[in-house]
Design an enzyme around this catalytic site. Structure first.
Site, PDB file in Angstrom:
ATOM      1  N   SER B  33       0.808  -1.217   0.000  1.00  8.47           N
ATOM      2  CA  SER B  33       0.000   0.000   0.000  1.00  8.47           C
ATOM      3  C   SER B  33       0.841   1.267   0.000  1.00  8.47           C
ATOM      4  CB  SER B  33      -0.943   0.016   1.205  1.00  8.47           C
ATOM      5  OG  SER B  33      -0.208   0.278   2.389  1.00  8.47           O
ATOM      6  N   LYS B  79       0.770   4.116   7.038  1.00  8.27           N
ATOM      7  CA  LYS B  79       0.155   4.979   6.037  1.00  8.27           C
ATOM      8  C   LYS B  79       0.782   6.365   6.122  1.00  8.27           C
ATOM      9  CE  LYS B  79      -2.799   1.761   5.075  1.00  8.27           C
ATOM     10  NZ  LYS B  79      -2.429   0.879   3.988  1.00  8.27           N
TER      11      LYS B  79
END
Lengths: 129, 140
Positions: B33, B79
């Site tokens: 990701s 993230k």
């Protein structure tokens, strides 16, 4: 000494803490100003949390503050938005989250106002009050 | 003599754990990701230094943070912060509203890569879930 302090910090953060509470949102279970004993191990073992557990969680709106509430919804549960106004309907608790309410509903600001709370914000379970 | 050496090393454990929890630790990042920033190739793993001390008071856009997943309290994800409290976000993909304001005490996080389950799926994240900030890449 450094080592002894580290052990104390560890015990406080990971195992057990005696905390001070304030407010009337958990009456009659917990009285304003009462001390509670917290099992801090639940923070790492969130799979041991159960519906009905009285817990201390970090506030979603402010990581410096914590609140003491009861779990009244677990992931995938349907809960009444507010039991005092059943016509408002239900909310489905998303995965990874829980629904927290104070035992003293008229005097509690909780999930009915701010929504479901991620389980990972729960830092301890109240074992004694 | 070996036993006393072992006990001495063991007595430093609580200090090591406290440093690990509150100051900083080494962590491995897996998954895609955050490509191309981390793990460009399939199956690759990055080793990073994660700073934990006082990070919650200095969260900025572009910071890569390590946080407990809002979808799974047992999981830890990595993230990038794309917006902080009060800022408006143009959401991507699956979020119900095209524009949203980040509430107080929350941040909006996204993976650098489109193959990312992030705030576009689960919404703004309370800063209380953030464990630390990636401050240095050790490997590669």
């Amino acid at each position: 000494s450094l080592k002894v302090n580290a052990i104390i910090v560890l015990i406080y953060s990971h195992f057990v803490e005696i905390g001070n509470t304030e407010g009337m949102s958990m009456l009659p279970t917990i009285i304003d100003g009462e001390f509670v004993v917290l099992d801090k191990t639940v923070s790492q073992r969130t799979n041991t949390l159960r519906l009905g557990d009285c817990v201390v969680a970090i506030k979603p709106s402010n990581h410096k503050e914590a609140v003491c509430k009861r779990i009244t919804g677990m992931p995938d549960d349907y809960v009444l938005k507010d039991p005092r106004y059943p016509l408002e309907g239900y909310v489905k608790v998303p995965k990874g989250h829980c629904w927290l309410t104070g035992d003293n509903l008229p005097a509690s600001k909780d999930s009915r106002h701010t929504g479901p709370v991620p389980l990972a914000l729960i830092k301890g379970r109240v074992t004694h009050a | 003599k070996f036993v006393s050496g072992l006990l001495l090393a063991g007595s430093w454990m609580p200090v090591a754990v406290v440093v690990n929890d509150y100051v900083g630790s080494v962590m491995a990042i897996e998954g895609r990701s955050m490509r191309p920033a981390f793990n460009e190739t399939d199956g690759a793993r990055s080793w990073v230094l994660v700073r934990k001390l006082w990070v919650l008071d200095s969260l900025r856009n572009r910071d890569v943070v390590v946080l407990r997943s809002p979808q799974n309290p047992e999981a830890v994800v990595v993230k990038r912060i794309v917006a902080t409290e009060g800022e408006e976000v143009r959401t991507r993909g699956t979020y119900p509203k095209p524009l949203t304001v980040v509430p107080k005490g929350h941040v909006w996080v996204e993976g650098d890569n489109i193959h990312s389950v992030d705030s576009n799926t689960y919404g703004p994240v309370p800063t209380g879930l953030i464990l630390g900030k990636v401050s240095y890449v050790l490997h590669p």
